[in-house]
Write a protein that holds these residues in place. Structure first.
Motif, PDB file in Angstrom:
ATOM      1  N   LEU A 185       0.821  -1.214   0.000  1.00 29.95           N
ATOM      2  CA  LEU A 185       0.000   0.000   0.000  1.00 29.95           C
ATOM      3  C   LEU A 185       0.855   1.264   0.000  1.00 29.95           C
ATOM      4  O   LEU A 185       0.520   2.243  -0.673  1.00 29.95           O
ATOM      5  N   SER A 186       1.957   1.254   0.732  1.00 31.30           N
ATOM      6  CA  SER A 186       2.821   2.440   0.737  1.00 31.30           C
ATOM      7  C   SER A 186       3.479   2.629  -0.625  1.00 31.30           C
ATOM      8  O   SER A 186       3.660   3.759  -1.077  1.00 31.30           O
ATOM      9  N   MET A 187       3.826   1.531  -1.312  1.00 27.62           N
ATOM     10  CA  MET A 187       4.407   1.646  -2.645  1.00 27.62           C
ATOM     11  C   MET A 187       3.381   2.214  -3.621  1.00 27.62           C
ATOM     12  O   MET A 187       3.700   3.085  -4.437  1.00 27.62           O
ATOM     13  N   ILE A 188       2.151   1.759  -3.535  1.00 25.28           N
ATOM     14  CA  ILE A 188       1.099   2.278  -4.416  1.00 25.28           C
ATOM     15  C   ILE A 188       0.881   3.766  -4.159  1.00 25.28           C
ATOM     16  O   ILE A 188       0.701   4.556  -5.088  1.00 25.28           O
ATOM     17  N   THR A 189       0.917   4.177  -2.917  1.00 31.34           N
ATOM     18  CA  THR A 189       0.757   5.593  -2.574  1.00 31.34           C
ATOM     19  C   THR A 189       1.894   6.425  -3.152  1.00 31.34           C
ATOM     20  O   THR A 189       1.667   7.512  -3.691  1.00 31.34           O
ATOM     21  N   GLN A 190       3.127   5.934  -3.064  1.00 31.86           N
ATOM     22  CA  GLN A 190       4.270   6.656  -3.621  1.00 31.86           C
ATOM     23  C   GLN A 190       4.165   6.785  -5.133  1.00 31.86           C
ATOM     24  O   GLN A 190       4.436   7.848  -5.689  1.00 31.86           O
ATOM     25  N   VAL A 191       3.764   5.718  -5.812  1.00 32.74           N
ATOM     26  CA  VAL A 191       3.609   5.760  -7.263  1.00 32.74           C
ATOM     27  C   VAL A 191       2.510   6.749  -7.643  1.00 32.74           C
ATOM     28  O   VAL A 191       2.677   7.547  -8.570  1.00 32.74           O
TER      29      VAL A 191
END
Length: 144
Positions: free
Chosen positions: A37-43
């Motif tokens: 989820l944090s990776m998706i938010t960063q992208v």
């Protein structure tokens, strides 16, 4: 005659072991889900930045304009094209922008907020590598 009957009541439920196993599985899933989820938010944050969107729109604008032009050369970090009416068109960096110029009509800003632009030719394609004022670098290929 009524007899004394013992009624055995049983409860259907989970044992302590089953509850602990389900909690361990749930915690394991949450541990893997958090970085995802944090990776998706960063992208998502990266894609919705103004710089990225402006560069993408600029790339699309350049590609739509060069469709009807003939690629000439890359010289001194400038893209040279020849329009259908034999007018020389140049895409280049000027101050903090990528601009389009022609023989007699001034210039048209394409993308603002640019620190460095490098044009190069690779395997029949034009590579445009752009570094923004915020230090982010993007590479695009323009089809000739």
């Amino acid at each position: 005659m009524l007899r004394n009957k013992k009624i055995l009541i049983t409860y259907q439920g989970f044992t302590l072991a089953e509850c602990l196993i389900s909690l361990v599985v749930l915690m394991g899933l949450l541990l893997f889900l958090k970085p995802f989820l944090s990776m998706i938010t960063q992208v998502d944050n990266h894609i919705t930045k103004d710089n990225y969107l402006e560069l993408l729109i600029g790339k699309i604008q350049i590609e739509s304009e060069i469709k009807e032009m003939t690629f000439q050369k890359i010289d001194n970090n400038k893209l040279y094209y020849l329009s259908e009416d034999d007018e020389k068109i140049v895409f280049e960096q000027y101050k903090n922008m990528i601009r389009k110029t022609n023989d007699s009509k001034g210039h048209q800003p394409i993308v603002m907020g640019v620190d460095i632009v490098v044009f190069s030719e690779e395997k029949g394609l034009v590579k445009m590598e752009v570094t923004t004022l915020e230090g982010e670098t993007y590479s695009y290929f323009l089809f000739n």
